[in-house]
Motif scaffolding. Structure first.
Motif, short mmCIF file in Angstrom:
data_model
loop_
_atom_site.label_atom_id
_atom_site.label_comp_id
_atom_site.label_asym_id
_atom_site.label_seq_id
_atom_site.Cartn_x
_atom_site.Cartn_y
_atom_site.Cartn_z
N MET A 1 0.86 -1.17 0.00
CA MET A 1 0.00 0.00 0.00
C MET A 1 0.91 1.23 0.00
O MET A 1 1.76 1.38 0.85
N SER A 2 0.71 2.12 -0.94
CA SER A 2 1.57 3.30 -1.03
C SER A 2 1.21 4.31 0.05
O SER A 2 0.14 4.28 0.63
N ALA A 3 2.15 5.23 0.29
CA ALA A 3 1.94 6.26 1.32
C ALA A 3 0.74 7.13 0.99
O ALA A 3 0.02 7.59 1.88
N ALA A 4 0.50 7.37 -0.30
CA ALA A 4 -0.64 8.20 -0.71
C ALA A 4 -1.96 7.57 -0.30
O ALA A 4 -2.93 8.26 -0.03
N ARG A 5 -2.00 6.26 -0.27
CA ARG A 5 -3.23 5.57 0.10
C ARG A 5 -3.45 5.54 1.60
O ARG A 5 -4.53 5.26 2.08
N ARG A 6 -2.41 5.79 2.38
CA ARG A 6 -2.52 5.80 3.84
C ARG A 6 -2.63 7.24 4.32
O ARG A 6 -1.79 7.72 5.07
N SER A 7 -3.67 7.90 3.91
CA SER A 7 -3.88 9.31 4.25
C SER A 7 -4.20 9.47 5.73
O SER A 7 -4.52 8.50 6.43
N GLY A 8 -4.17 10.70 6.20
CA GLY A 8 -4.55 10.99 7.57
C GLY A 8 -5.94 10.52 7.89
O GLY A 8 -6.15 9.82 8.90
N PRO A 9 -6.95 10.87 7.06
CA PRO A 9 -8.31 10.39 7.33
C PRO A 9 -8.40 8.86 7.36
O PRO A 9 -9.13 8.29 8.18
N HIS A 10 -7.67 8.20 6.49
CA HIS A 10 -7.66 6.74 6.46
C HIS A 10 -7.13 6.19 7.78
O HIS A 10 -7.71 5.28 8.36
N GLN A 11 -6.04 6.76 8.28
CA GLN A 11 -5.46 6.31 9.54
C GLN A 11 -6.40 6.57 10.71
O GLN A 11 -6.52 5.74 11.62
N VAL A 12 -7.08 7.71 10.70
CA VAL A 12 -8.04 8.02 11.77
C VAL A 12 -9.20 7.03 11.74
O VAL A 12 -9.62 6.52 12.79
N LEU A 13 -9.71 6.74 10.56
CA LEU A 13 -10.80 5.76 10.45
C LEU A 13 -10.36 4.40 10.97
O LEU A 13 -11.09 3.75 11.72
N LEU A 14 -9.18 3.95 10.57
CA LEU A 14 -8.69 2.65 11.04
C LEU A 14 -8.55 2.64 12.56
O LEU A 14 -8.91 1.66 13.22
N ALA A 15 -8.02 3.73 13.11
CA ALA A 15 -7.85 3.80 14.57
C ALA A 15 -9.20 3.77 15.28
O ALA A 15 -9.37 3.06 16.29
N LEU A 16 -10.17 4.52 14.78
CA LEU A 16 -11.50 4.54 15.40
C LEU A 16 -12.19 3.18 15.29
O LEU A 16 -12.83 2.72 16.24
N TYR A 17 -12.07 2.54 14.13
CA TYR A 17 -12.69 1.23 13.98
C TYR A 17 -12.04 0.21 14.90
O TYR A 17 -12.72 -0.63 15.49
N ALA A 18 -10.72 0.26 15.05
CA ALA A 18 -10.04 -0.65 15.98
C ALA A 18 -10.49 -0.38 17.42
O ALA A 18 -10.80 -1.32 18.18
N LEU A 19 -10.56 0.88 17.80
CA LEU A 19 -10.99 1.25 19.14
C LEU A 19 -12.42 0.78 19.41
O LEU A 19 -12.71 0.20 20.47
N PHE A 20 -13.31 1.01 18.46
CA PHE A 20 -14.71 0.61 18.67
C PHE A 20 -14.89 -0.91 18.62
O PHE A 20 -15.78 -1.44 19.28
N THR A 21 -14.05 -1.60 17.87
CA THR A 21 -14.08 -3.06 17.89
C THR A 21 -13.76 -3.55 19.30
O THR A 21 -14.48 -4.39 19.86
N LEU A 22 -12.70 -3.01 19.88
CA LEU A 22 -12.30 -3.41 21.23
C LEU A 22 -13.34 -2.97 22.28
O LEU A 22 -13.71 -3.76 23.15
N ALA A 23 -13.78 -1.73 22.20
CA ALA A 23 -14.72 -1.21 23.20
C ALA A 23 -16.05 -1.96 23.16
O ALA A 23 -16.56 -2.40 24.20
N ALA A 24 -16.63 -2.08 21.97
CA ALA A 24 -17.93 -2.76 21.86
C ALA A 24 -17.80 -4.24 22.18
O ALA A 24 -18.67 -4.83 22.83
N ALA A 64 -8.30 0.89 0.85
CA ALA A 64 -7.11 1.70 0.60
C ALA A 64 -6.16 1.02 -0.37
O ALA A 64 -5.40 1.69 -1.07
N ALA A 65 -6.24 -0.30 -0.44
CA ALA A 65 -5.40 -1.05 -1.37
C ALA A 65 -6.02 -1.13 -2.76
O ALA A 65 -5.40 -1.64 -3.68
#
Length: 135
Positions: A1-24, A64-65
Motif C-alpha cells: 500500500m503506497s503512502a498516498a493511500r494511507r492518508s490521515g483520514p484513512h489512519q483516523v478511520l482505522l484507529a477509530l474502527y479498531a478502538l470501537f471493535t475493542l470497546a464494543a 485503501a489497497a
C-alpha cells in the motif's frame, strides 16, 4: 500500500474502527457473561456492533489497497444497523433496559457510532474519485 493511500483520514478511520471493535467487543462480552438476564437483546446487539466494526476495519484497510466494494457494503450495513437499532431503542424501550452501543444512535459514545459510517462513506467516495481505487 503506497503512502498516498494511507492518508490521515484513512489512519483516523482505522484507529477509530479498531478502538470501537475493542470497546464494543469488551463491553458486550462482559455484559453477556455477567448480566445476561438484564438486557440480552442490547448485549447481543453490542456484540453484533463489535463484529461490524471489525469487518469495517478490514474493509477500510482493503479499500485503501484498491478494492472498495466490500467497504461500501460494510459501511452501508453499519449505517443501517445504527439507524435501525437507534430507532428501535427509542420506539421499543422494553427491548433496551440497558443500552447497546448503537442505542439512541450511539449517544453513550458521543454519537460517534452514527458519525463513523458516514465519515467512512465520505472517505470512500473521495478515495474512489481520487483515482486510487481500482474496481
Amino acid at each position: 500500500m503506497s503512502a498516498a493511500r494511507r492518508s490521515g483520514p484513512h489512519q483516523v478511520l482505522l484507529a477509530l474502527y479498531a478502538l470501537f471493535t475493542l470497546a464494543a467487543g469488551a463491553r458486550s462480552l462482559v455484559q453477556l457473561t455477567t448480566q445476561y438476564d438484564e438486557a440480552p437483546v442490547a448485549y447481543w446487539l453490542s456484540l453484533g456492533a463489535a463484529v461490524t466494526y471489525a469487518l469495517g476495519w478490514y474493509a477500510i484497510r482493503t479499500a485503501a489497497a484498491g478494492d472498495t466494494r466490500f467497504a461500501s457494503v460494510m459501511l452501508w450495513v453499519e449505517l443501517g444497523g445504527v439507524v435501525t437499532v437507534g430507532t428501535l431503542s427509542l420506539v421499543v424501550r422494553d427491548w433496551f433496559p440497558d443500552a447497546s452501543v448503537w442505542s439512541d444512535y450511539g449517544i453513550g459514545y458521543g454519537f460517534v457510532p452514527a458519525i463513523l459510517p458516514v465519515a467512512g462513506l465520505l472517505w470512500l467516495r473521495r478515495h474512489s474519485r481520487s483515482g486510487l481505487a481500482r474496481n
